[in-house]
Write a protein that holds these residues in place. Structure first.
Motif, PDB file in Angstrom:
ATOM      1  N   VAL A   1      51.298  53.406 -47.035  1.00  0.00           N
ATOM      2  CA  VAL A   1      50.304  54.332 -46.492  1.00  0.00           C
ATOM      3  C   VAL A   1      49.218  53.556 -45.748  1.00  0.00           C
ATOM      4  O   VAL A   1      48.764  53.948 -44.680  1.00  0.00           O
ATOM      5  CB  VAL A   1      49.676  55.178 -47.625  1.00  0.00           C
ATOM      6  N   GLN A   2      48.856  52.422 -46.340  1.00  0.00           N
ATOM      7  CA  GLN A   2      47.808  51.600 -45.736  1.00  0.00           C
ATOM      8  C   GLN A   2      48.109  51.253 -44.282  1.00  0.00           C
ATOM      9  O   GLN A   2      47.227  51.269 -43.435  1.00  0.00           O
ATOM     10  CB  GLN A   2      47.661  50.307 -46.553  1.00  0.00           C
ATOM     11  N   VAL A   3      49.378  50.947 -43.976  1.00  0.00           N
ATOM     12  CA  VAL A   3      49.674  50.399 -42.659  1.00  0.00           C
ATOM     13  C   VAL A   3      50.141  51.425 -41.627  1.00  0.00           C
ATOM     14  O   VAL A   3      50.282  51.088 -40.456  1.00  0.00           O
ATOM     15  CB  VAL A   3      50.742  49.289 -42.747  1.00  0.00           C
ATOM     16  N   CYS A   4      50.363  52.672 -42.017  1.00  0.00           N
ATOM     17  CA  CYS A   4      50.855  53.639 -41.038  1.00  0.00           C
ATOM     18  C   CYS A   4      49.793  53.871 -39.960  1.00  0.00           C
ATOM     19  O   CYS A   4      48.698  54.325 -40.257  1.00  0.00           O
ATOM     20  CB  CYS A   4      51.217  54.956 -41.701  1.00  0.00           C
ATOM     21  N   PRO A   5      50.098  53.544 -38.703  1.00  0.00           N
ATOM     22  CA  PRO A   5      49.071  53.616 -37.670  1.00  0.00           C
ATOM     23  C   PRO A   5      48.633  55.037 -37.331  1.00  0.00           C
ATOM     24  O   PRO A   5      47.544  55.226 -36.811  1.00  0.00           O
ATOM     25  CB  PRO A   5      49.735  52.951 -36.458  1.00  0.00           C
ATOM     26  N   VAL A   6      49.476  56.012 -37.616  1.00  0.00           N
ATOM     27  CA  VAL A   6      49.142  57.385 -37.219  1.00  0.00           C
ATOM     28  C   VAL A   6      48.876  58.298 -38.413  1.00  0.00           C
ATOM     29  O   VAL A   6      48.691  59.499 -38.243  1.00  0.00           O
ATOM     30  CB  VAL A   6      50.261  58.003 -36.343  1.00  0.00           C
ATOM     31  N   GLY A   7      48.878  57.744 -39.591  1.00  0.00           N
ATOM     32  CA  GLY A   7      48.644  58.566 -40.772  1.00  0.00           C
ATOM     33  C   GLY A   7      49.765  59.540 -41.063  1.00  0.00           C
ATOM     34  O   GLY A   7      49.552  60.570 -41.691  1.00  0.00           O
ATOM     35  N   ALA A   8      50.982  59.215 -40.617  1.00  0.00           N
ATOM     36  CA  ALA A   8      52.107  60.126 -40.855  1.00  0.00           C
ATOM     37  C   ALA A   8      52.587  60.046 -42.289  1.00  0.00           C
ATOM     38  O   ALA A   8      53.276  60.939 -42.767  1.00  0.00           O
ATOM     39  CB  ALA A   8      53.263  59.809 -39.913  1.00  0.00           C
ATOM     40  N   THR A   9      52.244  58.979 -42.969  1.00  0.00           N
ATOM     41  CA  THR A   9      52.615  58.877 -44.375  1.00  0.00           C
ATOM     42  C   THR A   9      51.322  58.873 -45.181  1.00  0.00           C
ATOM     43  O   THR A   9      50.356  58.234 -44.795  1.00  0.00           O
ATOM     44  CB  THR A   9      53.528  57.663 -44.632  1.00  0.00           C
ATOM     45  N   TYR A  10      51.298  59.637 -46.243  1.00  0.00           N
ATOM     46  CA  TYR A  10      50.038  59.885 -46.954  1.00  0.00           C
ATOM     47  C   TYR A  10      50.309  60.167 -48.422  1.00  0.00           C
ATOM     48  O   TYR A  10      51.441  60.437 -48.823  1.00  0.00           O
ATOM     49  CB  TYR A  10      49.320  61.083 -46.326  1.00  0.00           C
ATOM     50  N   LYS A  11      49.246  60.073 -49.199  1.00  0.00           N
ATOM     51  CA  LYS A  11      49.373  60.306 -50.630  1.00  0.00           C
ATOM     52  C   LYS A  11      48.802  61.677 -50.955  1.00  0.00           C
ATOM     53  O   LYS A  11      47.700  62.008 -50.528  1.00  0.00           O
ATOM     54  CB  LYS A  11      48.610  59.223 -51.379  1.00  0.00           C
ATOM     55  N   THR A  12      49.543  62.464 -51.707  1.00  0.00           N
ATOM     56  CA  THR A  12      49.039  63.792 -52.073  1.00  0.00           C
ATOM     57  C   THR A  12      48.014  63.657 -53.198  1.00  0.00           C
ATOM     58  O   THR A  12      47.895  62.614 -53.826  1.00  0.00           O
ATOM     59  CB  THR A  12      50.178  64.707 -52.558  1.00  0.00           C
ATOM     60  N   GLU A  13      47.300  64.743 -53.454  1.00  0.00           N
ATOM     61  CA  GLU A  13      46.292  64.786 -54.517  1.00  0.00           C
ATOM     62  C   GLU A  13      46.864  64.346 -55.861  1.00  0.00           C
ATOM     63  O   GLU A  13      46.188  63.706 -56.648  1.00  0.00           O
ATOM     64  CB  GLU A  13      45.784  66.228 -54.658  1.00  0.00           C
ATOM     65  N   ASP A  14      48.127  64.748 -56.097  1.00  0.00           N
ATOM     66  CA  ASP A  14      48.712  64.423 -57.394  1.00  0.00           C
ATOM     67  C   ASP A  14      49.562  63.151 -57.343  1.00  0.00           C
ATOM     68  O   ASP A  14      50.424  62.934 -58.181  1.00  0.00           O
ATOM     69  CB  ASP A  14      49.516  65.609 -57.950  1.00  0.00           C
ATOM     70  N   GLY A  15      49.310  62.326 -56.329  1.00  0.00           N
ATOM     71  CA  GLY A  15      49.815  60.957 -56.370  1.00  0.00           C
ATOM     72  C   GLY A  15      51.200  60.710 -55.815  1.00  0.00           C
ATOM     73  O   GLY A  15      51.750  59.632 -56.012  1.00  0.00           O
ATOM     74  N   VAL A  16      51.786  61.665 -55.124  1.00  0.00           N
ATOM     75  CA  VAL A  16      53.101  61.423 -54.539  1.00  0.00           C
ATOM     76  C   VAL A  16      52.930  61.052 -53.063  1.00  0.00           C
ATOM     77  O   VAL A  16      52.142  61.670 -52.354  1.00  0.00           O
ATOM     78  CB  VAL A  16      54.015  62.662 -54.679  1.00  0.00           C
ATOM     79  N   VAL A  17      53.647  60.031 -52.633  1.00  0.00           N
ATOM     80  CA  VAL A  17      53.538  59.581 -51.248  1.00  0.00           C
ATOM     81  C   VAL A  17      54.595  60.286 -50.399  1.00  0.00           C
ATOM     82  O   VAL A  17      55.778  60.265 -50.741  1.00  0.00           O
ATOM     83  CB  VAL A  17      53.700  58.052 -51.167  1.00  0.00           C
ATOM     84  N   LEU A  18      54.147  60.926 -49.333  1.00  0.00           N
ATOM     85  CA  LEU A  18      55.062  61.700 -48.492  1.00  0.00           C
ATOM     86  C   LEU A  18      55.032  61.213 -47.043  1.00  0.00           C
ATOM     87  O   LEU A  18      54.108  60.501 -46.640  1.00  0.00           O
ATOM     88  CB  LEU A  18      54.677  63.187 -48.522  1.00  0.00           C
TER      89      LEU A  18
END
Ligand code: SF4
Ligand code: SF4
Lengths: 399, 259
Positions: free
Chosen positions: B141-158
């Motif tokens: 998630v840290q390195v995605c330049p466009v924020g296409a990958t993100y962590k949900t409120e309940d901790g799952v990375v999508l």
């Protein structure tokens, strides 16, 4: 079987994770290579504008315009050939995620491009004005546009132009360094690839950028002069050669330091990383990257009375060496599995049978490497780069 | 309810929330800290976590099969959101590791790395199922330049398939190589703990498919969940803790040769 991205060119050895392939291919090596040439060419042109190295005047404008030509090509391998969704490339401007080391890429690039473009404009303003008044037809029109409506030409404006060029060269140098240091950071900050993870990466990339850029300028200058049957200024070549030689020493020292550090601290990954460096990549690293690309040019350049042919050979070697460096870093780094128990071999597609094979293959690389020269030829029509007829460093700019 | 009523109700609600917090000012520091910590726990409570009991895994590969079907990763493609690795340590010290076809067909032969091994040569052998660790500090998630990958409120990375540009930076940055490019969509792809199922009260496909109870999912910090019980009371380990990613997949019976 459903083909997976990466499968075409990855050969797995021993144990690698199932999802592991060489995901960053030749274009990721090409991207820092061309970006490096941009930065190096710009630094060279600034040595004249900023530090008044007179003997570099014959190449200062050429280096500046060439830097711009390269700049236009630099993002292409990344945007058009590497991304699996090139049509979404602009997403990075819509939703930049600044924690990512490549989110600011567009920004850094545009700022730098703007600096170079304005420096060119100030440097060529008198030329644009003269041409717009003497040329007819479409060319006259283009030159009229290029003047941006400013037709003042007297001592005062000439002075302002000169100051602007100096100022832009001055802010250009740190931006060029930033541009390429930043590229190094993109790699250096990948904590999963043992070979890349190093705070030295940005500086290493910067040094190799400068040497490749200077080498390319020497190379193109000599070829260009031969082509136009002009006199090659020995002093200019020697001066560039000196700059090149000293920067190679810096680059080599840093690259060696990086390896020594990896080996001495010998973290968990060293057992496999050392097999890459001293095994699978030993010829590429020690013979091509360091021997041919750095040690030989140092010797050639430091032997007194540098001749044109020697400078040409040395700069060719440097260009090959820096390319090998990019290759060894990008491909070598990925050659060791993150499982620390296997390897991956990269087999670049040569003859394209499918679009994918073309995009990821040799021919797209060749295309991208020729493109800057094509741009340079086009720019040469508007911003002539080799204006000096004689090697006279004392007279004011002659047209 | 008209607009004015709504506004009033809103104001009352906000005041109601603010006053208790301000009321804490009159208590001493310790009491304040305790209450604050409890309040801060509330969002933390919602944290999906996974337990893999490697001791029970027999390498049947049903989980891989189920995952591929459920999540529409082409069955014959050589990538998978989850996979099972086989580790065989020989008496002479040799270590053999493999995961042929991500184990989608299961391990049916005694042929680690294609080598015919006699049973009395083996010192120990075991299987290790793997999946995305839904890291607390996901480097992907840290390195995605466009924020296409993100962590949900309940901790799952999508991953947002409609926004991913396909740069592969996240794939390079996942220490566990849980990511790959989806062969059809050409976007980054990874295990989501079957987010579409768990948010509807169902179990992930792999958990449901495992007949041996190797895989368990639950909420960390929910005292009633089995996952919470195991993580709190048993000796669990995570993969590659040195990366600082803080995985949320906990392993029982992990050997030191597993990476
Ligand atoms: S395991 Fe990899 S893909 Fe999953 S959250 Fe962690 S870093 Fe991201
Ligand atoms: S591949 Fe997609 S999800 Fe991964 S870093 Fe690039 S844009 Fe983000």
């Amino acid at each position: 079987m459903t083909e997976v991205h990466g499968q075409l060119w990855t050969i797995k050895q021993l144990f690698t994770y199932p999802n592991e392939y060489i995901y960053w291919t030749v274009h990721i090596a090409l991207y820092p290579y061309i970006t490096g040439l941009v930065a190096g060419a710009f630094v060279l042109s600034s040595l004249y504008h900023l530090f008044g190295k007179k003997e570099l005047r014959p190449v200062s404008r050429f280096a500046l315009v060439f830097s711009f030509a390269l700049l236009l090509v630099a993002p292409m391998p990344l945007l058009f050939f590497h991304l699996l969704h090139p049509e979404r490339a602009f997403n990075v401007f819509f939703t930049p995620h600044y924690y990512s080391a490549i989110a600011a890429f567009g920004l850094v690039f545009s700022v730098y491009g703007l600096i170079v473009a304005s420096e060119i404009w100030f440097a060529y303003r008198p030329h644009f004005i003269a041409q717009s008044q003497s040329r007819k037809g479409i060319m006259g029109l283009i030159f009229k546009v290029l003047t941006l409506g400013s037709y003042d030409l007297d001592e005062r404006t000439a002075h302002i132009d000169e100051k602007a060029v100096k100022f832009l060269a001055a802010i250009g140098i740190p931006s060029a360094c930033f541009l390429h240091g930043y590229v190094g950071f993109i790699f250096g900050s990948v904590k999963t690839v043992a070979m890349w993870k190093s705070p030295l990466m940005p500086v290493i990339f910067l040094m190799s950028a400068i040497i490749s850029g200077v080498a390319l300028c020497i190379w193109t200058y000599i070829l260009g002069m031969k082509f136009f049957r002009r006199e090659i200024c020995t002093d200019t070549v020697r001066s560039m050669g000196r700059v090149l030689a000293w920067f190679i020493i810096l680059a080599l020292t840093l690259e060696m330091l990086d390896f020594v550090f990896h080996g001495y601290t010998a973290e968990e990954s060293w057992s496999i990383l050392s097999k890459i460096i001293f095994g699978k990549f030993k010829f590429k690293i020690f013979v091509l990257q360091w021997g041919l690309g750095m040690l030989l040019p140092i010797i050639l350049l430091f032997i007194p009375k540098l001749s044109t042919i020697r400078a040409f050979v040395a700069s060719t070697c440097v260009l090959i060496g820096v390319w090998m460096m990019r290759w060894d870093v990008v491909i070598g780094g990925q050659s060791m599995s993150k499982s620390l128990a296997g390897f991956m071999k990269y087999k670049m597609p040569i003859w394209p049978h499918t679009f994918e094979e073309f995009r990821e293959g040799l021919f797209s690389v060749i295309l991208l490497l020729i493109l800057p020269f094509i741009f340079l030829c086009i720019f040469n029509k508007f911003t002539p780069v080799f204006t000096e007829k004689k090697c006279n460093f004392d007279t004011e700019e002659a047209h | 309810m008209n607009r004015r009523d709504l506004l009033k109700a809103g104001l009352v609600a906000v005041a109601g929330m603010v006053i208790p917090l301000n009321a804490l000012e009159v208590f001493d520091d310790e009491a304040k800290a305790a209450v604050k910590a409890a309040i801060e726990m509330v969002p933390k409570k919602r944290r999906w976590a996974f337990v893999v009991d490697t001791r029970k895994c027999v390498g049947c590969g049903m989980c891989v099969k189920a995952c591929k079907m459920e999540n529409e990763v082409p069955f014959d493609a050589d990538v998978s959101r989850t996979w099972v690795e086989r580790y065989v340590v020989l008496k002479d010290g040799d270590v053999l590791i493999d995961s042929p076809k991500e184990a989608r067909y299961g391990y049916t032969k005694n042929d680690p790395m294609g080598r015919e091994i006699k049973e009395d040569e083996i010192a120990k052998g075991f299987f290790v199922p793997k999946l995305c660790n839904q890291c607390e500090k996901p480097s992907c998630v840290q390195v995605c330049p466009v924020g296409a990958t993100y962590k949900t409120e309940d901790g799952v990375v999508l991953v947002d398939r409609t926004w991913c540009i396909g740069c592969g930076y996240c794939i390079m940055n996942c220490p566990y190589q849980a990511r790959f490019f989806h062969p059809v969509y050409n976007t980054a792809e990874k295990c989501t703990f079957c987010y579409h199922r768990i948010t509807k009260g169902m179990k992930p496909a792999c958990v449901q498919a495992c007949a041996f109870g190797v895989r368990k999912i639950g909420m960390l910090n929910d005292p009633n969940s089995e996952v919470f019980q195991i993580v709190m009371n048993e000796r669990v380990m995570v993969l590659k803790p040195e990366t600082g990613n803080e995985p949320n997949v906990f392993y029982i019976g992990l050997d030191k040769i597993v990476r």
